[in-house]
Design an enzyme around this catalytic site. Structure first.
Site, PDB file in Angstrom:
ATOM      1  N   LYS A 182       4.989   9.515   8.532  1.00  0.00           N
ATOM      2  CA  LYS A 182       4.825   9.012   9.895  1.00  0.00           C
ATOM      3  C   LYS A 182       5.852   9.538  10.896  1.00  0.00           C
ATOM      4  O   LYS A 182       5.679  10.627  11.439  1.00  0.00           O
ATOM      5  CB  LYS A 182       4.793   7.479   9.879  1.00  0.00           C
ATOM      6  CG  LYS A 182       3.645   6.963   8.971  1.00  0.00           C
ATOM      7  CD  LYS A 182       3.263   5.542   9.229  1.00  0.00           C
ATOM      8  CE  LYS A 182       2.367   4.975   8.147  1.00  0.00           C
ATOM      9  NZ  LYS A 182       1.009   4.737   8.500  1.00  0.00           N
ATOM     10  N   ASP A 207       9.267   2.762  -0.624  1.00  0.00           N
ATOM     11  CA  ASP A 207       8.306   3.440   0.243  1.00  0.00           C
ATOM     12  C   ASP A 207       8.625   3.092   1.698  1.00  0.00           C
ATOM     13  O   ASP A 207       8.335   1.994   2.167  1.00  0.00           O
ATOM     14  CB  ASP A 207       6.891   2.992  -0.143  1.00  0.00           C
ATOM     15  CG  ASP A 207       5.818   3.694   0.672  1.00  0.00           C
ATOM     16  OD1 ASP A 207       6.161   4.339   1.682  1.00  0.00           O
ATOM     17  OD2 ASP A 207       4.632   3.584   0.299  1.00  0.00           O
ATOM     18  N   TYR A 266       0.858  -1.194   0.000  1.00  0.00           N
ATOM     19  CA  TYR A 266       0.000   0.000   0.000  1.00  0.00           C
ATOM     20  C   TYR A 266       0.886   1.232   0.000  1.00  0.00           C
ATOM     21  O   TYR A 266       1.861   1.306   0.756  1.00  0.00           O
ATOM     22  CB  TYR A 266      -0.898   0.004   1.239  1.00  0.00           C
ATOM     23  CG  TYR A 266      -1.771   1.233   1.368  1.00  0.00           C
ATOM     24  CD1 TYR A 266      -2.803   1.483   0.471  1.00  0.00           C
ATOM     25  CD2 TYR A 266      -1.563   2.143   2.403  1.00  0.00           C
ATOM     26  CE1 TYR A 266      -3.612   2.616   0.597  1.00  0.00           C
ATOM     27  CE2 TYR A 266      -2.371   3.274   2.541  1.00  0.00           C
ATOM     28  CZ  TYR A 266      -3.388   3.505   1.628  1.00  0.00           C
ATOM     29  OH  TYR A 266      -4.180   4.619   1.754  1.00  0.00           O
TER      30      TYR A 266
END
Ligand code: PMP
Length: 445
Positions: free
Chosen positions: A275, A247, A152
């Site tokens: 994050k 990622d 994702y």
């Protein structure tokens, strides 16, 4: 006549507020997983959090393993982050001009990740991957992108495409509203299958702008690359002149001080971050070597901008979080707690003859309720075979016991520096009871 007072149901206020929320926000949430739908529970609403604990609007307390899906490496509201954000807030929350904290955070990232000497800050992981893709297409003059089933990368149209059709076929949209023309530019491969990727390159190589992946997957549950796999991916990118987008929105500064790329000695062309570098405030970033990054506006022709990008509050929270993580022994402490939790869960499951495999990297882990005889989860197809009914029952039992797990079998659990052995032991005690309950379910074995 004497009347006995009936106790208030445990989640009464959460349910009341959720009923209102669904009338005002789709599904009652701002992000789908928060609806708890995939575990058949009604969502709890949180009113405050401190350290490794959440308190909901009914005053139930939980040991938290969601940790906002990863940013909170130092726990909820650590003193240093609170102080840094408060200090910055006194000086203003957004300037519409560059602030020094951006430069400091960029420097810190470059030091920790030598493959990222230059970054552009954005506001979310989604923006980071979306922009990385645009840069890769511009830099290569090509259209196609390879992504892996089960990885994702945020809700970027071109990356919201999953498997189903399998490797070597063009993707089909997995969200309504994604244009099929765009979905056609996304090729799907299976993680850990180098032969499949080699075949994909053989068919489409000269048109492939980039391969985007989570080097350590967290979004189909934690799935690790098999030995030699990422080296093979890198070599294919080099051979065909495609860029490798790694990622690290989840793994960056989580699995090692320099992220998955440090741990696995991987050399990305573009790295996506988010994050942890915002310490719990909205953030994202993408970066790489100067020659590539200088193609971004205003240095180059690839347009990308943001009203609140490089926001000083996020920068301050991110820097304070990275400071905490720089303390001697921080990663060892996280590792030790995670090992204790992972082993304890496996032992408890084994005691009830429940097939479970705990996959882990540093302080992120997923206990998979696998099929009998299954010894690992290597890719999306294997992940999808796990017993989500059992996970859902386990989740609900843990929630009632005051343990907040991710409301999906296919998410990572996160441990922070605010967790201690005491919470891990309490969690294992609750898990033993919960696993005892699910072992009585017909679906468990
Ligand atoms: N990439 C990865 C690997 C992620 O885990 C996530 C979010 N969980 C994203 C991108 C998207 O980030 P955001 O939710 O901040 O848009």
């Amino acid at each position: 006549m004497a009347r006995t007072k009936t106790p208030k149901p445990r989640y009464a206020r959460s349910q009341e507020l959720s009923a209102l929320a669904v009338t005002l926000m789709p599904g009652g949430v701002s992000s789908p997983v928060r609806s708890f739908r995939s575990v058949g529970a009604s969502p709890v609403l949180i009113k405050e959090a401190k350290g490794c604990r959440l308190t909901d609007v009914d005053n139930n307390s939980y040991i938290d393993y969601v940790m906002s899906y990863g940013p909170l490496m130092a726990g909820h509201a650590p003193a240093a982050v609170r102080a840094a954000v408060a200090k910055q807030m006194d000086k203003g929350s957004a300037y519409g001009c560059t602030n020094e904290l951006e430069i400091r955070l960029a420097q810190r990232i470059a030091t920790l990740m030598p493959q990222v000497p230059m970054v552009r800050f954005v506001n979310s992981g989604t923006e980071a991957t979306m922009s990385a893709l645009r840069l890769a297409r511009a830099a290569t003059g090509r259209d196609l992108v390879v992504k892996f089933a089960g990885c994702y990368h945020g809700h970027v149209d071109a990356l919201l495409v999953e498997a189903g059709s399998g490797a070597m076929t063009h993707g089909t949209p997995s969200s309504a509203g994604v244009s099929s023309a765009l979905a056609q530019t996304t090729l799907i491969a299976q993680f850990n299958d180098l032969v499949g990727l080699t075949n994909l390159f053989a068919l489409h190589g000269p048109r492939i702008a980039a391969v985007a992946l989570e080097a350590i997957c967290g979004n189909m549950g934690v799935v690790l690359p098999v030995a030699g796999y990422l080296e093979g991916v890198r070599a294919l990118c080099d051979q065909y002149g495609a860029l490798l987008i790694v990622d690290e929105v989840m793994t960056g500064f989580r699995v090692a001080p320099g992220g998955a790329q440090q741990l696995l000695k991987l050399r990305p062309d573009i790295t996506c971050l988010g994050k942890i570098i915002g310490g719990g405030l909205p953030v994202g970033a993408y970066g790489g070597r100067a020659e590539l990054m200088n193609q971004i506006s205003p240095a180059g022709p690839v347009y990308q901008a943001g009203t609140l990008s490089g926001n000083p509050l996020s920068m301050a929270a991110g820097l304070a979080t990275l400071d905490i993580l720089a303390a001697e022994g921080a990663y060892t402490q996280l590792e030790n707690l995670a090992v204790k939790l992972a082993r304890g869960l496996e032992l408890a499951a084994a005691a009830f003859h429940i097939p479970m495999v705990v996959q882990r990297c540093g302080s992120m882990l997923t206990p998979f309720f696998v099929r009998p005889g299954q010894s690992e989860v290597r890719d999306y197809q294997q992940a999808m075979q796990c017993n989500t009914t059992t996970y859902a029952a386990f989740f609900r039992s843990m929630l009632d016991a005051g343990i907040m797990l991710p409301p999906s079998q296919f998410e990572a659990w996160f441990i922070s520096l605010a967790h201690t052995e005491i919470e891990i032991e309490q969690t294992l005690e609750a898990a033993t009871t919960a696993l005892g309950i699910v072992s009585q379910m017909p679906a468990a074995g």
